[in-house]
Write a protein that holds these residues in place. Structure first.
Motif, short mmCIF file in Angstrom:
data_model
loop_
_atom_site.label_atom_id
_atom_site.label_comp_id
_atom_site.label_asym_id
_atom_site.label_seq_id
_atom_site.Cartn_x
_atom_site.Cartn_y
_atom_site.Cartn_z
N GLY A 512 -28.49 -20.40 44.95
CA GLY A 512 -27.23 -19.82 45.43
C GLY A 512 -26.23 -20.41 44.80
N ASN A 513 -26.13 -21.73 44.44
CA ASN A 513 -25.07 -22.08 43.64
C ASN A 513 -25.52 -23.48 42.69
OD1 ASN A 513 -24.96 -25.03 45.24
ND2 ASN A 513 -24.66 -23.50 46.88
N TYR A 514 -24.72 -23.54 41.93
CA TYR A 514 -24.90 -24.69 40.80
C TYR A 514 -23.33 -25.36 40.58
CZ TYR A 514 -26.75 -27.69 37.09
OH TYR A 514 -27.10 -29.07 36.36
N CYS A 515 -23.06 -26.32 41.24
CA CYS A 515 -21.58 -26.86 41.24
C CYS A 515 -21.56 -27.75 40.11
CB CYS A 515 -21.17 -27.32 42.44
SG CYS A 515 -20.96 -26.06 43.75
N ARG A 516 -20.62 -27.75 39.11
CA ARG A 516 -20.61 -28.77 38.02
C ARG A 516 -19.17 -29.33 38.05
NH1 ARG A 516 -22.60 -28.31 31.76
NH2 ARG A 516 -24.26 -29.55 32.94
N LYS A 517 -19.08 -30.50 38.21
CA LYS A 517 -17.72 -31.04 38.05
C LYS A 517 -17.66 -31.91 36.85
CE LYS A 517 -14.86 -34.26 40.67
NZ LYS A 517 -14.63 -35.11 41.82
N ALA A 518 -16.86 -31.87 35.84
CA ALA A 518 -16.64 -32.49 34.61
C ALA A 518 -15.27 -33.13 34.41
CB ALA A 518 -16.92 -31.66 33.44
N VAL A 519 -15.14 -34.23 34.55
CA VAL A 519 -13.88 -35.10 34.36
C VAL A 519 -14.06 -36.20 33.53
CG1 VAL A 519 -12.48 -36.63 35.84
CG2 VAL A 519 -13.71 -34.81 36.78
N LEU A 520 -12.90 -36.08 32.44
CA LEU A 520 -12.90 -37.31 31.58
C LEU A 520 -11.91 -38.24 31.93
CD1 LEU A 520 -13.73 -37.89 28.43
CD2 LEU A 520 -11.53 -37.00 27.79
N GLN A 521 -12.74 -39.42 31.97
CA GLN A 521 -11.75 -40.78 32.42
C GLN A 521 -12.15 -41.72 31.07
OE1 GLN A 521 -13.14 -42.47 35.99
NE2 GLN A 521 -12.91 -40.35 36.94
N GLU A 522 -11.50 -42.75 30.99
CA GLU A 522 -11.22 -43.54 29.93
C GLU A 522 -12.71 -44.31 29.48
OE1 GLU A 522 -8.17 -46.86 30.14
OE2 GLU A 522 -6.55 -45.10 29.98
N ASP A 523 -13.56 -44.30 30.24
CA ASP A 523 -14.87 -44.73 30.06
C ASP A 523 -15.82 -43.86 29.59
OD1 ASP A 523 -14.98 -43.69 32.48
OD2 ASP A 523 -16.37 -45.22 33.20
N GLY A 524 -15.41 -42.50 29.66
CA GLY A 524 -16.15 -41.40 29.10
C GLY A 524 -16.25 -40.01 30.01
N LEU A 525 -16.96 -39.28 29.88
CA LEU A 525 -17.22 -37.95 30.59
C LEU A 525 -17.84 -38.34 31.83
CD1 LEU A 525 -16.51 -35.01 30.92
CD2 LEU A 525 -18.74 -34.48 29.48
N HIS A 526 -17.51 -38.03 32.91
CA HIS A 526 -18.25 -37.94 34.26
C HIS A 526 -18.50 -36.62 34.65
CE1 HIS A 526 -16.85 -42.12 35.55
NE2 HIS A 526 -16.36 -42.03 34.37
N LEU A 527 -20.13 -36.35 34.42
CA LEU A 527 -20.61 -35.18 34.77
C LEU A 527 -21.46 -35.21 35.87
CD1 LEU A 527 -20.62 -32.17 33.26
CD2 LEU A 527 -22.99 -33.07 32.34
N SER A 528 -21.15 -34.41 36.89
CA SER A 528 -21.88 -34.31 38.21
C SER A 528 -22.26 -32.87 38.53
CB SER A 528 -20.87 -34.86 39.51
OG SER A 528 -21.51 -34.77 40.61
N ASP A 529 -23.60 -32.68 38.76
CA ASP A 529 -23.90 -31.52 38.67
C ASP A 529 -24.92 -31.35 40.32
OD1 ASP A 529 -23.15 -30.83 36.40
OD2 ASP A 529 -25.15 -30.22 35.49
N GLU A 530 -24.78 -30.43 40.92
CA GLU A 530 -25.50 -30.30 42.15
C GLU A 530 -25.58 -28.90 42.44
OE1 GLU A 530 -22.95 -31.91 45.51
OE2 GLU A 530 -22.82 -33.64 44.74
N THR A 531 -26.94 -28.49 43.08
CA THR A 531 -27.61 -27.36 43.22
C THR A 531 -28.33 -27.38 44.52
OG1 THR A 531 -28.60 -25.66 42.33
CG2 THR A 531 -29.41 -27.66 41.70
N ASP A 532 -28.38 -25.96 45.04
CA ASP A 532 -29.38 -25.85 46.13
C ASP A 532 -30.55 -25.27 45.77
OD1 ASP A 532 -28.56 -23.24 45.23
OD2 ASP A 532 -27.76 -22.36 47.29
N TYR A 533 -30.78 -25.04 44.40
CA TYR A 533 -31.87 -24.65 43.94
C TYR A 533 -33.17 -25.46 44.24
CZ TYR A 533 -35.70 -22.61 40.61
OH TYR A 533 -36.55 -22.27 39.95
N PRO A 534 -34.21 -24.90 44.84
CA PRO A 534 -35.44 -25.77 45.46
C PRO A 534 -36.27 -26.50 44.31
CG PRO A 534 -35.63 -23.38 45.81
CD PRO A 534 -34.36 -23.48 45.07
N GLY A 535 -36.25 -25.82 43.01
CA GLY A 535 -37.35 -26.37 42.22
C GLY A 535 -36.75 -27.37 40.94
N GLU A 536 -37.49 -27.36 40.01
CA GLU A 536 -36.95 -28.14 38.89
C GLU A 536 -35.89 -27.59 37.98
OE1 GLU A 536 -40.33 -29.31 36.52
OE2 GLU A 536 -40.89 -30.97 37.72
#
Length: 607
Positions: A512-536
């Motif tokens: 249904g969704n795959y939410c990606r949040k990518a934010v660059l900070q002074e220590d590097g790229l913070h990448l956060s992925d969340e999904t409702d997909y039930p499998g691998e």
């Protein structure tokens, strides 16, 4: 835009465009700061010459037989590159030493059955190429137009010398350019000329610029015919401009800026000369400034640019055209970037780009701008261009952020860009000017590249970008091409972007969704992925540096480390041999794909 300007001044007094002083102005030519370098390049071209490269039918037919473009195009571009170098050297020296060889190349090009490439040998957009060229019905493609401009420049510079050497040859040259390019340009409809809302690409300004060069230098005409040409060119360039957002982003990427934004600049410059006072206000338009400055915003460091689609990360050095464009609109960042590169490579950046060096006008432009560029570079030495910390191009969904020594490109948008790859949501990261998470670009063009089988090519697929794949050991769901396969709920963040990229994959059972949040900070790229997909899910990360899996993440050589908040199901690494010649211009013999297998969510800090 341009047609509106024209409607406001429909009865302008025709003007004249000249690319440079004539060769008879010896003071202008002999005072060029790069005169010795240009002469030496021509002498080397003459020394290396073993005869005009052959273009037999067998080479033309390779494209139809097996899709190979390289063999024919190497010989085709080789002819034009050599001619340009010889002609410029003769203009500098003006002693006739190069004229016999120049005559051979002009004659050979006039004798070619067709000036379009085999890969462009069709009359209707996106239809199969015809096996052979119809010599009675010329096609004006990118390189027929380039050839017309090249020969027109040779005629402008050396027409008298060629007439003295081979009486009638300049007339033959004019006749061929008129028949093969100028007449069909105005008489026939080619898709790149524009037709209402039909999408355009870099072909439009690239062809229009070169047709205008040839027209301005070769075709004396009535006032009415000049008006027709101006209207035609203005309409086509408007059709091109309509597909750009107000932010000026080039959806084809940094490498195509040279053929899109810069050809637009030259085309507008010529229009302003032959239609005085009509289009001058174009240089004040914010959209044109955005188009001009796009290249400085996607610049990372040195030769590297943030890339996507078919674009290479080595998008080419900036030079005279960028400097002149920047000066025209008053852009210090663009002028500074162009001057820095020009001083580093006054003769042009060493490149394996087959198209490089075939446009004689670009070389003349650079020769006569060199003094100004070097003076600017000297005056501004030590004061590097200040780039914005964050840039946002909503028209294509591109976010560029800089923090400390990091530069990131985050791509939202959709999978319908010109030269598209299925890369919606992908990220590209540089650390201290070096590539950490990469976008490969594209292999050497073949018949398959622009065919219905395009997305069978590995570099076009989302699985070979920094993106997830669903059910990787089963159905292996990847992104699909098309405008409907796009990011949604895109939000600009401080230092980054958030989006849902699930729609880019089409129908995936359970997704249904795959939410990606990518934010660059002074220590590097913070990448956060969340999904409702039930499998691998398997997230790919592509790198030049060899990955080493450690207890708390992945180390990429000595360059960087991807810290993983909660260790995933497993991590696999894959060594990939890079064998394609085009890819090897940007990447070493080996690159790596790391795949992080997880369920529901993954948090990384790549730095």
């Amino acid at each position: 835009m341009l047609m509106e300007f024209l409607q406001q001044t429909p009865a302008f007094v025709p003007g004249q465009w000249r690319p440079c002083p004539p060769v008879s102005d010896r003071n202008a030519w002999e005072s060029l700061p790069g005169a010795a370098r240009l002469l030496q390049a021509g002498q080397q071209a003459a020394k290396d010459d073993t005869g005009v490269p052959a273009l037999p039918l067998s080479l033309w037919l390779r494209f139809t037989a097996d899709g190979d473009r390289t063999q024919y195009e190497n010989a085709y571009f080789g002819r034009r590159r050599t001619l340009a170098r010889l002609a410029l050297a003769e203009a500098v020296e003006n002693q006739g030493n190069f004229i016999p060889l120049i005559g051979d190349y002009v004659w050979a090009i006039c004798e070619e059955s067709a000036w379009q490439l085999p890969a462009h040998n069709s009359y209707i957009r996106d239809t199969p190429q015809l096996p052979l060229a119809d010599t009675s019905r010329p096609i004006v493609d990118l390189f027929a137009a380039e050839t017309a401009a090249l020969l027109a420049m040779v005629h402008y510079l050396l027409g008298d010398a060629l007439e003295h050497y081979a009486p009638g040859l300049p007339r033959r040259l004019v006749r061929e350019v008129t028949f093969r390019v100028l007449t069909p340009w105005q008489r026939d409809h080619f898709w790149w000329k524009g037709n209402g809302g039909e999408p355009m690409c870099n072909w439009t300004p690239w062809c229009v610029q070169n047709c205008l060069i040839a027209f301005s230098l070769l075709q004396p005409c009535s006032k009415e015919y000049l008006y027709t040409v101006v209207r035609s060119a203005a309409y086509s360039l408007d059709c091109f401009l309509k597909d750009y957002g107000e932010d000026g982003a080039c959806s084809e990427g940094a490498q195509y800026y040279s053929h899109a934004g810069l050809c637009l600049f030259n085309g507008l410059d010529i229009l302003c000369a032959i239609a005085p006072g009509v289009f001058d206000r174009v240089w004040e338009q914010p959209k044109l400034r955005g188009i001009a400055e796009y290249i400085s915003n996607v610049h990372v460091s040195g030769s590297f640019y943030l890339n996507f689609a078919d674009c290479s990360p080595l998008a080419g050095a900036r030079g005279a055209r960028e400097f002149l464009f920047g000066r025209k609109i008053g852009s210090q960042p663009l002028m500074a970037l162009a001057a820095e590169d020009f001083v580093r490579w006054p003769g042009g950046e060493p490149t394996s780009d087959s198209v490089a060096g075939i446009n004689l006008y670009y070389a003349v432009q650079a020769a006569f701008a060199e003094a100004d560029i070097c003076a600017y570079a000297k005056e501004h030495a030590g004061s590097a261009a200040v780039l914005p910390e964050d840039s946002w191009y909503p028209s294509i969904g591109l976010r560029i952020c800089r923090r400390a020594g990091y530069t990131v490109g985050i791509k939202a948008g959709c999978n319908a860009d010109s030269h598209n790859h299925n890369d919606t949501g992908s990220v590209t990261l540089y650390k201290d000017g070096k590539p950490l998470l990469i976008d490969l670009g594209v292999e050497s063009y073949t018949k398959k590249t622009f065919s219905p089988q395009r997305y069978e090519i590995w570099t076009m697929r989302s699985g070979w970008h920094n993106l997830p794949e669903f059910d990787p050991e089963g159905a292996a769901y990847e992104q699909k091409p098309g405008a409907e396969f796009a990011a949604r709920e895109v939000q600009k963040l401080e230092g980054g972007l958030s989006m849902d990229i699930a729609p880019a994959y089409g129908t995936v059972p359970g997704l249904g969704n795959y939410c990606r949040k990518a934010v660059l900070q002074e220590d590097g790229l913070h990448l956060s992925d969340e999904t409702d997909y039930p499998g691998e899910v398997a997230l790919s990360l592509l790198s030049v540096e060899a990955p080493q899996v450690e207890e708390s993440g992945i180390r990429f050589g000595e360059l960087g480390f991807a810290a993983i908040e909660q260790m995933p199901l497993r991590i696999t690494t894959e060594k990939v041999e890079v064998t394609d010649a085009r890819l090897r211009t940007a990447w070493p013999q080996v690159i790596w794909r790391t795949r992080i297998w997880f369920k529901h969510g993954l948090d990384l800090i790549v730095g």
